[in-house]
Scaffold this active site. Sequence first.
Site, short mmCIF file in Angstrom:
data_model
loop_
_atom_site.label_atom_id
_atom_site.label_comp_id
_atom_site.label_asym_id
_atom_site.label_seq_id
_atom_site.Cartn_x
_atom_site.Cartn_y
_atom_site.Cartn_z
N HIS A 21 -10.70 3.08 -1.67
CA HIS A 21 -10.89 2.66 -0.28
C HIS A 21 -11.73 1.39 -0.29
O HIS A 21 -12.83 1.34 0.23
CB HIS A 21 -11.58 3.79 0.49
CG HIS A 21 -11.07 3.93 1.89
ND1 HIS A 21 -9.75 4.20 2.18
CD2 HIS A 21 -11.67 3.84 3.08
CE1 HIS A 21 -9.59 4.26 3.49
NE2 HIS A 21 -10.74 4.04 4.06
N ASN A 22 -11.16 0.36 -0.93
CA ASN A 22 -11.95 -0.83 -1.23
C ASN A 22 -12.16 -1.75 -0.03
O ASN A 22 -13.29 -2.10 0.29
CB ASN A 22 -11.28 -1.63 -2.35
CG ASN A 22 -10.97 -0.76 -3.56
OD1 ASN A 22 -11.67 0.22 -3.80
ND2 ASN A 22 -9.94 -1.10 -4.31
N SER B 113 -4.40 -0.21 -6.25
CA SER B 113 -5.00 -1.04 -5.21
C SER B 113 -5.02 -2.46 -5.72
O SER B 113 -5.78 -2.78 -6.62
CB SER B 113 -6.43 -0.60 -4.93
OG SER B 113 -6.44 0.68 -4.41
N HIS C 281 0.83 -1.20 0.00
CA HIS C 281 0.00 0.00 0.00
C HIS C 281 0.87 1.26 0.00
O HIS C 281 0.62 2.20 -0.74
CB HIS C 281 -0.89 -0.05 1.24
CG HIS C 281 -1.88 1.05 1.34
ND1 HIS C 281 -3.18 0.90 0.91
CD2 HIS C 281 -1.79 2.31 1.80
CE1 HIS C 281 -3.83 2.03 1.12
NE2 HIS C 281 -3.01 2.89 1.67
N GLY D 268 -1.99 9.28 -8.80
CA GLY D 268 -2.50 7.96 -9.10
C GLY D 268 -2.38 7.07 -7.89
O GLY D 268 -1.87 7.49 -6.85
N ARG E 146 -7.86 15.18 2.42
CA ARG E 146 -6.64 15.62 3.11
C ARG E 146 -5.43 15.62 2.20
O ARG E 146 -4.41 16.22 2.53
CB ARG E 146 -6.39 14.73 4.34
CG ARG E 146 -7.39 14.91 5.46
CD ARG E 146 -6.91 14.30 6.77
NE ARG E 146 -6.69 12.87 6.66
CZ ARG E 146 -7.63 11.94 6.82
NH1 ARG E 146 -8.86 12.29 7.11
NH2 ARG E 146 -7.34 10.67 6.71
N ASP E 147 -5.53 14.95 1.07
CA ASP E 147 -4.38 14.94 0.16
C ASP E 147 -4.12 16.30 -0.47
O ASP E 147 -3.01 16.82 -0.37
CB ASP E 147 -4.54 13.84 -0.89
CG ASP E 147 -4.22 12.46 -0.31
OD1 ASP E 147 -3.16 12.34 0.33
OD2 ASP E 147 -5.01 11.53 -0.49
N GLU F 253 -8.05 8.26 -5.05
CA GLU F 253 -7.74 7.21 -4.07
C GLU F 253 -8.77 6.11 -4.19
O GLU F 253 -9.86 6.34 -4.69
CB GLU F 253 -7.83 7.78 -2.64
CG GLU F 253 -6.53 8.34 -2.09
CD GLU F 253 -5.59 7.28 -1.57
OE1 GLU F 253 -5.91 6.08 -1.69
OE2 GLU F 253 -4.54 7.65 -1.03
#
Lengths: 291, 996
Positions: B318-319, B784, B247, B781, B339-340, B316
Site C-alpha cells: 500500500h505504497n 507494485s 494494478h 503475490g 479482507r483477502d 499486499e
Amino acid sequence: MTPPKSSTTENRKQKTENTSARPRALVLYGYGLNCDYETAFALNQAGAEAIRVHTTELLDNPAAIWNYHLLAVPGGFSWGDEHGAGVILALRLKLALGTALQEFIDSGRLVIGICNGFQVLVNLGLLPGLAGRPGERLAALIPNDCGNFRDAWVHLAVTPSHCVFTQGLDHLELPIRHGEGKFFAAPEVLAEIKDKGQIALKYATAEGAEAAGHFPANPNGSLLDIAGVTDATGRVLGLMPHPEAHVTSFQHPTWTREKEAWRRRGQPYPGQEGAGLAIFRNAVKYIEGIL
Amino acid sequence: MAVRLEVGWRPELTDAEGEGVRRQAREYFGLELHQVRVVRVLMLDLDLPPGELEAVRTEIFTHPTTQISGFRPLAQAFDFDWAVWVGFKPGVRDNAGAVAREAIEAFLGRPLAPAAAVYTSKLFLFGGDHLDGDQMAMVARELLANDMIQQARVYSREQWDHENGIGIILPRVQLAHTPEVAVFDISSLESLRELSRQRHLALRDADLPIIRDYFRRPEVVARRAEVGLGPPTDVELEYLAQARSDHCNHNTFRGLFHYRDITNGEHLVVDNLFKTCIEAPTREIAWKKPWVVSVLWDNAGVGRFDDESSYVIKGETHNSPSNLEAYGGSLTGIVGVYRDPMGTGKGARLIGGIYGFCVGPRDYAGPWRPRLHPRRLLDGVIAGVKDGGNKSGVPTIGGTLYFDEGYLGKCLVFVGAVGLLPKEVGGAPADKKAAYPGDLIIVCGGRVGKDGIHGVTASSEVASPGTPAGHVQIGDPYTQKNMLDFLLEARDQGLINFITDCGGGGLSSAVGESAMMAGGGEIDLSRVPLKYQGLDPWEIWISESQERMVVAVGPENEDLFKNLARKHAVEATVIGAYTDRGVLKVQHQGRTCAYMDFSLLDEEFPPWEFDCEWLAPAGRLSEPVLGDPTDHQELLRTMLARPNICAREWITRQYDHEVQGASILKPLVGREAQVPGDAAVIRPRPESPRGLALSLALNPAYSQIDTYHMAAVTIDEAVRRLLAVGGDLSHIGGVDNFCWPDVAYHPEANPDGKYKAAQLVRACWALRDLCLAYEIPLLSGKDSMYVDGLLPGAFGEIHRVSALPTLFFTAVSVMPELRRAMTMEWKNAGDFIYLVGETRPDLGGSEFYELMGYVGLSVPEARPEDFLPYYRLIEQAGREELLASCHGVYRGGLAVHLALASMAAGLGIEADLSGVAKGSPDYAALYAESAGRFLVSVDPAHRSRFEDLFKKQPLILIGEVRPDNTLKIKRQDRNLVEISLEQLRIAWQRRFGNLI
C-alpha cells in the site's frame, strides 16, 4: 435517558439452573472485543462450560445473564476504544442491564474483566466497588505513561486478599497488551482499596520486588503498581494482564529454554500448564463449592 | 443548533498524548516545550434540549474522576501560549465521530435525525518560551496535521477568544450536485485519448482502438440500443479503466519483454513473466504437493494445515497512499489485506498479520524534500498498522523495516495476512465458492463516499505534485471487525455461496469479477448505501470506500443473513442479483448506465512491451581495495548500531502479537535482550499440537549488483528462517511481493528504464529457479510498480528518485509438532557452536561495504543444489533434538549474528574463525553475507551424533558458549574482538532506544 429496563431483574434467578455438570460462563463478544475465543478456551480448560454470547444478544435479553455463574468481559477494543477504553460498552451494559450486574454479583456469582473488560468494569462502577458505594465510577484506566500501546510480559505479585480468583497464588508472569492501563483513583479511594485488601495484583520485578512505579516492570505508570483489583465481595476481578494468554507454557516467551533444560535431564519437554490458568481454575472451584 | 463539547484530562493528571507530542516536537524540530495538553473536541451537529446535552456530556463523554469537560472553552484551565486546532476535512472518515453518534442514540434510546452528526477534532495547547507563529505553523503542518485529510488553525494566547474558543466548525460534506451519467463520443481515437487524460483513466494508447471498435460493433450497438444506451457512458469507461489498470490487470508482469544482454549480445524474448515465472512453476509444484489446496485464482492462496483446516495467506503493498498520508495509508493497507483471507473460499478467520516498511533514513538531513520527512512517515505507518492490527484483534506476528534513501521517492508499506479456513462448511469444501444465477448480490460493511476514487489508477502512475489525493483514506477497523465477526457466523450457517473483497476498483471489480464467474449480473447503484448524497453513479461504481465485502446469498437465505447482520450491527444491502445472461447490467434510478458483455475484458488487448538492457555487474562495478581494520571491536559496535541492523523493539512492542493466545515463538526472543527471532510460530488451533511458521525476508541492497541474486538470496533467507525455527522443508509456501521502479523506458523521463526492466526479468528468473529448487508454490503475490517519486531539491529543482528494486518474500510452513520449535539464542554454557554452510568473501552489497561506502561486486549467491543436502540435515537434527539453538546468518554477517545470539542468551562465547573464509581478510570472515548458513549450538553430549550427521557437509566448529558475559572472537591467533555483552547491547540499542 432511558431508565434501566426493569425486566432484567424480574427474571432474576437466585440460582443458575445447570444443564451440565460444569459451571456455566458467559464470555461476551462483538463490537470490537477480541479475546473471546481464548478466554472461552481458558475457562473450558479450567473446567467451566464457556459460551460466547454476542453483546447484542445480552443487551436484547438481559435476563439471559441469570443462566450463568460467571460473566467474563474479555480483552479487545470495544467500539474501537473511542471516547475512552471500555466507556461505550459500559454505557450500553448499564443502559440495558441496570442494577442487574450488581445483583448478579450479590447473588454470589463471579465477574472477571480482562484488559478492555477491566476498563468496562471500572466504567460500570463495579470496580473498585467499595463497600457502601456500589456503582460509583471511582477509578479509571488512563493512557499509559509511556504514551503508547505496549505488548510485553510482566511479573505480577499477588497480594493476599479475599479475591476468589487469586487464592493460593503468589507470583505469576502474564503478558500485558494495552494502551490505556494506568490505574488511577483519588488518594482516599486508593487508600481504601489498599486498606480493604482489594488490590489483587501488583506489577513487580523479575526478582519479586516492588516495581515501585518504574518502567518497564510497571509498564504503564499505574498508581501503587496496581495491575488488578477486586471489589468488596472478592467475587469480581479486573486486571490488565491477560491470564488467558498464559494457559500453557508454550505461550511463555522463553519456553524453548525450559525445553532444553528438560531435555538435558533426559526427559522430553512435557508442555506444562501456564500460570494464568490458575485464575480460571480458582473461579471454577469457587463456583463448584457453592453449587 | 450545533454545540461544541470539549473534554480534557484533569490538569493534575499526566496527559500521555500531549507528552508524546512534546517528545516528537523535540525530536523533529529541536523545539523545547514546557507542556503540551490535548483537548478532545466534539462538534455535536444535532438538536438536543439542554438537559439531554448535559446528560450526554456527563454520562457518556466525561469520566468523573479523571476528566473535565464543558460546552465552553477548556483551554483557560491550562496555562498555554499557543493553541493548534486540528480537524478532518469534509468527507474524511471520522471513526470517533461515528461511535459518538451511535452512543448518543443508544443513550437517548431513539434514533437521531439522518443529518445529525458528530465531528471530532483536537485542540493542542502548547506552553513554552519564545514560541513564535512560524514555529507553531510548522508544528501544525509537519507534525500534527496532514493537509491531505486534515485542516489546522493556529491561535496565539493573545488571539484566543475566551468566550468562543475555536467556535463551531462543521466539516459537513455538501454536494450540491444532481447525479448524472455522462455519455462520451469516442468516434476519434484522439477524443478517447483526451478523455482518458482528463479523467485520469490511465488507458494506454494501444488499448484505445479495441475499446472504440467494441462500441462500434453492430451487434453491440443493437444490443445497447435495446436498453437505451448509445456510446459508452462514464460508468462503463471508468470500469474499463479499472479493469485495465496495471494494478488490477498486472499488465507489466504479463508484458512482452525484449531482453538484451549488452555484455554478450544475447537477445531473447520473454512473453509474460507471470505465466513463465510464477504460474507455471507453481502449477508444476502444486501438482507434486498434495497440501496445496488452492492457488492462482482466489483472493489468497490456501494450504492444508491439518485434516480439518487450511491456512490462507496473502501479501499486499500500500505504497502510494501511505506515501501521501502515512497513518491512513498503512491503516487502510493492513485492514484491507485482512479482507483477502476473509474473501477467500467461503471466508477465513484472521489469525495473523505481518508488515514490512521501507523508508528513507529516519535522520535524513539531505537536500531532497519529500512530502513527509521519513521520520514522520515512519511514525505514521507504524501507528497505522498498530491501530489496524490491534483493533482488529489480529496478532501482528512479524515484520521488518529497511532504510534506504531510494525510498524517499516513494515508501514501501507491505502488509500481509494469514487466515484459517475450515476444510468444510456445511458439508461442502470451504475453499470452493461460486455465485449462482439468481443469487442475491449483497454488499456488507461500510458506506460509500467519494473516498478512494481513482486509487487503482493513481497507484499505476509515478507520484508527482499533481497526483489527485482523493484516494487517501482512513481505515475503520471497528466497523470491519464487526463485519468479519458477522461473516464468519454467516459462513458457518451455510449462508455464503460466494464472497469477495471490495478493494481496488470498488464494486466494479468485486461485482464485475464475481458476475463474470456466475455468468452475468444486474445491479442497481441507487441501492448502495451512501455516506452522503450527490455521488455520480460512476463514483459509486468505482469508489474504494473501505470495509466492504460483496457476498452472494441464495434468495431463500436473505432474511437469515440480514437478521444476523443486525445482530452484529452491520449494514447488509441487496444491490442486485447474479444472472446467466452473459452481461453485466448496471442501473441507477431506473436507468441503465452500463451494459457490457464480459467478452470485452477478454479481448486481445495488446501486451505491454518493454525493452530490457542488461549490463553484467562486472561491466559496471568493481571490488574495492580494502585492507583489514585494526579496531575490530569498534567496528562490531558500529555495525550493530547501523539503522538496518540495530534494535527496533519500539515498533514490535506497539503491536499486539499475542492476541488469540496462539503465539508460540514471538517476534522477539531471548532472555536477557529481546532480539528478533528467525520466524514466528503460531498455534492456530489451541487443541492441536501443530504449528504454523512464518518468515519474511528482503535484501534490496543486492539489487545494486544483480537483482537475480537479490531475489535468490531473499528466497533462500526466507527458507532458512523457517528451518531455523523447526519448519518443514517439504511444506513451504511462498508469497512474492515485488516493488519496482517504473520499467518503461523514456528518453527523458526514465532514461534507465531498460535497465530497470532487465532487473525485473532477472528477479523473476530467480523467483522461478529458487521456487522450483526448493519446491515452493507461490500461494499469493502482488506487484507494485512505479516506486518512484519526483522530489524537489535544495534549489527548487526536481529529481526523479527511484527505489531499489525490492522483493518482499514471505514463506510459510506447517510444523507437525510445535514442541520441536527452536530459538536462536544459546542455551547453555559449554555448548559447542558450529557454523553450517560455506563462507565466501561475498561482501558485494553487504552492510559492511555500505558502511565503508562501497557497493562492490561479489554479491552473495544462493546455490540450492549445494544447500539442500544440509538443509535436510538441519531438519533432521531438529527432529532428533540435537540443536540447543539454531539461527540463520543474514544481513550483517557472522559477527553480527554471533553477537545477537549471545545478547539474547546473556551468555558469552569464545570463537575462533580461522576456518571461516580461509585465505580471505578477517572482515570477510566476520561480515561476508554468504547465503545458506546457520549458526547452531550443540550440547557436548550430542557432539558425535551431530558431527556424524554433517560429516560430508560444510561444517565448522567455531567455538563454545561461555558462562561469562564476554564475546571473544579470534582468527589466526589474533584476538579480533573481546567485548562485554553489555557494551554490545548498548551499541545495538542506542540508536532507537529512546523511542517507545
